[in-house]
Design a protein around this motif. Structure first.
Motif, PDB file in Angstrom:
ATOM      1  N   MET A   1       0.839  -1.201   0.000  1.00 19.94           N
ATOM      2  CA  MET A   1       0.000   0.000   0.000  1.00 19.94           C
ATOM      3  C   MET A   1       0.871   1.247   0.000  1.00 19.94           C
ATOM      4  O   MET A   1       1.892   1.305   0.675  1.00 19.94           O
ATOM      5  N   GLN A   2       0.463   2.219  -0.770  1.00 19.90           N
ATOM      6  CA  GLN A   2       1.229   3.465  -0.882  1.00 19.90           C
ATOM      7  C   GLN A   2       1.253   4.201   0.445  1.00 19.90           C
ATOM      8  O   GLN A   2       0.243   4.316   1.135  1.00 19.90           O
ATOM      9  N   ASP A   3       2.416   4.701   0.822  1.00 12.96           N
ATOM     10  CA  ASP A   3       2.549   5.465   2.057  1.00 12.96           C
ATOM     11  C   ASP A   3       2.106   6.898   1.792  1.00 12.96           C
ATOM     12  O   ASP A   3       2.698   7.611   0.984  1.00 12.96           O
ATOM     13  N   LEU A   4       1.034   7.322   2.466  1.00 16.17           N
ATOM     14  CA  LEU A   4       0.487   8.657   2.247  1.00 16.17           C
ATOM     15  C   LEU A   4       1.124   9.701   3.146  1.00 16.17           C
ATOM     16  O   LEU A   4       0.779  10.868   3.082  1.00 16.17           O
ATOM     17  N   THR A   5       2.057   9.279   4.013  1.00 12.78           N
ATOM     18  CA  THR A   5       2.644  10.203   4.978  1.00 12.78           C
ATOM     19  C   THR A   5       3.862  10.905   4.406  1.00 12.78           C
ATOM     20  O   THR A   5       4.771  10.261   3.893  1.00 12.78           O
ATOM     21  N   ALA A  22      -9.871  18.120  -2.181  1.00 13.14           N
ATOM     22  CA  ALA A  22      -9.531  18.380  -3.580  1.00 13.14           C
ATOM     23  C   ALA A  22      -8.192  17.744  -3.949  1.00 13.14           C
ATOM     24  O   ALA A  22      -8.021  17.185  -5.042  1.00 13.14           O
ATOM     25  N   GLN A  23      -7.219  17.818  -3.036  1.00 14.63           N
ATOM     26  CA  GLN A  23      -5.905  17.235  -3.289  1.00 14.63           C
ATOM     27  C   GLN A  23      -5.988  15.711  -3.390  1.00 14.63           C
ATOM     28  O   GLN A  23      -5.445  15.096  -4.304  1.00 14.63           O
ATOM     29  N   LEU A  24      -6.699  15.102  -2.429  1.00 16.84           N
ATOM     30  CA  LEU A  24      -6.849  13.648  -2.440  1.00 16.84           C
ATOM     31  C   LEU A  24      -7.657  13.207  -3.662  1.00 16.84           C
ATOM     32  O   LEU A  24      -7.350  12.182  -4.277  1.00 16.84           O
ATOM     33  N   GLU A  25      -8.660  13.987  -3.995  1.00 12.43           N
ATOM     34  CA  GLU A  25      -9.494  13.699  -5.162  1.00 12.43           C
ATOM     35  C   GLU A  25      -8.640  13.628  -6.431  1.00 12.43           C
ATOM     36  O   GLU A  25      -8.767  12.684  -7.221  1.00 12.43           O
ATOM     37  N   SER A  26      -7.782  14.616  -6.633  1.00 15.48           N
ATOM     38  CA  SER A  26      -6.952  14.655  -7.843  1.00 15.48           C
ATOM     39  C   SER A  26      -5.995  13.469  -7.881  1.00 15.48           C
ATOM     40  O   SER A  26      -5.720  12.920  -8.950  1.00 15.48           O
ATOM     41  N   GLU A  27      -5.498  13.054  -6.726  1.00 10.27           N
ATOM     42  CA  GLU A  27      -4.569  11.924  -6.672  1.00 10.27           C
ATOM     43  C   GLU A  27      -5.286  10.605  -6.953  1.00 10.27           C
ATOM     44  O   GLU A  27      -4.724   9.703  -7.573  1.00 10.27           O
ATOM     45  N   ILE A  28      -6.536  10.498  -6.503  1.00  8.30           N
ATOM     46  CA  ILE A  28      -7.326   9.288  -6.774  1.00  8.30           C
ATOM     47  C   ILE A  28      -7.646   9.197  -8.261  1.00  8.30           C
ATOM     48  O   ILE A  28      -7.479   8.160  -8.889  1.00  8.30           O
ATOM     49  N   VAL A  29      -8.115  10.306  -8.832  1.00  9.92           N
ATOM     50  CA  VAL A  29      -8.483  10.329 -10.251  1.00  9.92           C
ATOM     51  C   VAL A  29      -7.261  10.058 -11.129  1.00  9.92           C
ATOM     52  O   VAL A  29      -7.348   9.373 -12.152  1.00  9.92           O
ATOM     53  N   ALA A  30      -6.097  10.578 -10.718  1.00 11.01           N
ATOM     54  CA  ALA A  30      -4.867  10.382 -11.490  1.00 11.01           C
ATOM     55  C   ALA A  30      -4.252   9.001 -11.267  1.00 11.01           C
ATOM     56  O   ALA A  30      -3.296   8.623 -11.957  1.00 11.01           O
ATOM     57  N   GLY A  31      -4.795   8.239 -10.310  1.00  9.15           N
ATOM     58  CA  GLY A  31      -4.291   6.902 -10.038  1.00  9.15           C
ATOM     59  C   GLY A  31      -3.086   6.863  -9.118  1.00  9.15           C
ATOM     60  O   GLY A  31      -2.467   5.813  -8.936  1.00  9.15           O
ATOM     61  N   LYS A  32      -2.759   8.006  -8.507  1.00  8.13           N
ATOM     62  CA  LYS A  32      -1.625   8.037  -7.572  1.00  8.13           C
ATOM     63  C   LYS A  32      -1.974   7.323  -6.273  1.00  8.13           C
ATOM     64  O   LYS A  32      -1.101   6.763  -5.603  1.00  8.13           O
ATOM     65  N   ILE A  33      -3.241   7.384  -5.901  1.00 11.30           N
ATOM     66  CA  ILE A  33      -3.749   6.597  -4.778  1.00 11.30           C
ATOM     67  C   ILE A  33      -4.630   5.527  -5.396  1.00 11.30           C
ATOM     68  O   ILE A  33      -5.609   5.833  -6.074  1.00 11.30           O
ATOM     69  N   LYS A  34      -4.280   4.268  -5.195  1.00  7.76           N
ATOM     70  CA  LYS A  34      -4.912   3.173  -5.913  1.00  7.76           C
ATOM     71  C   LYS A  34      -6.205   2.696  -5.245  1.00  7.76           C
ATOM     72  O   LYS A  34      -6.430   2.914  -4.051  1.00  7.76           O
TER      73      LYS A  34
END
Length: 222
Positions: A1-5, A22-34
């Motif tokens: 799992m990706q370390d979000l810290t 908004a920041q987490l949203e953009s990372e989810i949509v971009a696939g940075k958070i799987k």
């Protein structure tokens, strides 16, 4: 799992929950958070340098937008956003916006028609400048005006709720300057139909507009 810290000193000490979402949203949509990753409150408080309250509010926003879900005994997990799911949401949004457009063509006040033309003019200017952020903000106003102009409270609620879920994807597809310009051309057809009180053309133009937006998102996901 990706370390979000990440070290808290690299983030502002005070961030509003909306900015965090908004920041987490953009990372989810971009696939940075799987898909399937846990959005851990403790890790996120360290990352953003805030208390748990804004983090909890941000996670609530992500769940409301169907980007994450609360799973008993596991916490908040990122959902698997498939192409099929995107297609379903855009299909539903297209039908709802088309209906709003049909009603709006018949029910818009003179003031609402003037405001619609002004918003379209502003978006044309932003499109020429290549200002994606500004265009997206005015684009949201443009569509919400069409919802309101339907003058049907239940339909407005449905449209706004679904638009909230689709907002991350509609925003991402407007980052392309080519898509922004095409979007603006599609808006021209919508505005013309609404000003002319042509309900059938307004309905058709809005449905095509959503299909075009969906195609851009799905192509980007490929």
């Amino acid at each position: 799992m990706q370390d979000l810290t990440i070290p808290s000193k690299s983030a502002p000490r005070e961030l509003h929950s909306t900015s965090i979402a908004a920041q987490l949203e953009s990372e989810i949509v971009a696939g940075k958070i799987k898909a399937g990753e846990k959005l851990d409150e403790q890790s996120l408080t360290k990352r953003f340098g805030v208390s748990r309250t804004p983090i909890r509010e941000a996670l609530h926003e992500l769940v409301a937008r169907s980007l994450a879900e609360r799973v008993p005994y596991r916490g908040v997990l990122v959902v698997d956003i498939t192409k099929e799911r995107i297609e379903e949401m855009f299909e539903a949004m297209g039908e709802i916006e088309a209906l709003c457009g049909r009603f709006a063509a018949e029910r818009m006040t003179v003031g609402e028609r003037v405001e619609l033309e002004a918003l379209h003019l502003r978006m044309s200017e932003l499109s020429e400048l290549g200002d994606a952020t500004g265009y997206e903000a005015v684009n949201s106003e443009f569509h919400q005006l069409i919802f309101r102009a339907s003058h049907n409270a239940d339909l407005i609620d449905l449209a706004n709720n679904l638009r909230l879920k689709l907002a991350p994807f509609r925003k991402s597809q407007l980052q392309s300057h080519k898509r922004m310009k095409r979007s603006n051309v599609e808006h021209e057809a919508i505005v013309t139909a609404l000003i002319d009180r042509d309900s059938k053309k307004a309905e058709k133009a809005l449905r095509r507009h959503l299909v075009s937006a969906a195609a851009e998102v799905i192509t980007t996901m490929s």
